[in-house]
Design a protein around this motif. Structure first.
Motif, PDB file in Angstrom:
ATOM      1  N   GLY A  28       0.349  -7.406  11.326  1.00 48.03           N
ATOM      2  CA  GLY A  28       1.058  -6.303  11.962  1.00 48.03           C
ATOM      3  C   GLY A  28       1.542  -5.225  11.013  1.00 48.03           C
ATOM      4  N   TYR A  29       1.293  -5.378   9.720  1.00 51.17           N
ATOM      5  CA  TYR A  29       1.714  -4.368   8.764  1.00 51.17           C
ATOM      6  C   TYR A  29       0.726  -3.198   8.781  1.00 51.17           C
ATOM      7  N   GLY A  30       1.245  -1.974   8.796  1.00 46.04           N
ATOM      8  CA  GLY A  30       0.411  -0.792   8.829  1.00 46.04           C
ATOM      9  C   GLY A  30      -0.463  -0.675   7.602  1.00 46.04           C
ATOM     10  N   ALA A  45      -3.660   1.038   1.499  1.00 43.35           N
ATOM     11  CA  ALA A  45      -2.365   0.509   1.061  1.00 43.35           C
ATOM     12  C   ALA A  45      -1.565   0.048   2.274  1.00 43.35           C
ATOM     13  N   ILE A  46      -0.565  -0.769   2.031  1.00 41.34           N
ATOM     14  CA  ILE A  46       0.317  -1.257   3.090  1.00 41.34           C
ATOM     15  C   ILE A  46       1.332  -0.156   3.394  1.00 41.34           C
ATOM     16  N   ALA A  47       1.425   0.214   4.681  1.00 37.98           N
ATOM     17  CA  ALA A  47       2.224   1.374   5.097  1.00 37.98           C
ATOM     18  C   ALA A  47       3.694   1.306   4.657  1.00 37.98           C
ATOM     19  N   TYR A  73       5.870  -3.561  11.942  1.00 37.87           N
ATOM     20  CA  TYR A  73       5.379  -2.235  12.311  1.00 37.87           C
ATOM     21  C   TYR A  73       6.288  -1.114  11.791  1.00 37.87           C
ATOM     22  N   CYS A  74       7.478  -1.446  11.325  1.00 40.56           N
ATOM     23  CA  CYS A  74       8.456  -0.436  10.922  1.00 40.56           C
ATOM     24  C   CYS A  74       8.151   0.111   9.523  1.00 40.56           C
ATOM     25  N   VAL A  75       8.209   1.458   9.421  1.00 40.17           N
ATOM     26  CA  VAL A  75       8.030   2.117   8.126  1.00 40.17           C
ATOM     27  C   VAL A  75       9.224   3.013   7.799  1.00 40.17           C
TER      28      VAL A  75
END
Length: 179
Positions: A28-30, A45-47, A73-75
């Motif tokens: 679930g990581y951007g 890259a990881i968001a 999902y949070c950035v």
């Protein structure tokens, strides 16, 4: 790069999370493409790491970017903090997200229960339907979708979900617990 990055999330007013809407990995990581194809620096890259780099600065070597909100999902950089892998594991354990007891036993995959029989069914983080934090539909919406005779595309537009999701709901592949 900043403009392109900011087009890929939406602020969620209740939690303050900036929810990533573009590509994600299996956890679930951007995922966000950076660098240049021309000079060979292009990579994915990881968001949350990109967010930290844009809004807070350089990330030291061997340092993780952790979530205070526990939402992959949070950035939102205000929901991120830096820590070691050890800090990450301590945070995970303190928040009850580690394997414990029988749940960590070695079981053949063919014997792992699924669906309602699975040990995590109904537990926080694995809630079906509208109990899930990212749910866009309610049980009443699902019943209305199933009763609607229009095309999946037309229904999807109204409810702001994909036509594939509408088809899965109609075929009871999703929201199967709703009668």
């Amino acid at each position: 790069m900043i403009d392109r990055f900011e087009q890929k999330f939406i602020p969620e007013p209740n939690s303050g999370c900036w929810l990533w809407t573009a590509a994600t990995d299996e956890h679930g990581y951007g995922r966000f493409r950076i660098g240049s194809k021309i000079d060979g620096t292009r990579r994915t890259a990881i968001a949350p790491r990109v967010s930290w780099s844009i809004y807070k600065g350089k990330i030291p070597e061997a340092t993780n970017v952790l979530h205070s909100c526990d939402n992959p999902y949070c950035v939102n950089p205000d929901h991120l903090f830096l820590g070691t892998q050890n800090d990450n594991m301590k945070d995970c354990s303190a928040k009850g997200r580690t394997s414990k007891g029988d749940r960590h036993s070695l079981i053949q995959k063919s014997h792992i229960p699924t669906g309602k029989d699975h040990w995590r069914y109904g537990q926080p983080g694995n809630n079906p339907g509208e109990k899930h934090w990212a749910a866009r539909l309610s049980a009443d919406d699902v019943r209305a979708i199933r009763a609607d005779a229009r095309t999946c595309e037309q229904i999807a537009k109204e409810y702001q979900v994909s036509f594939q999701q509408v088809a899965r709901i109609k075929n009871r592949e999703r929201w199967a617990h709703v009668k």
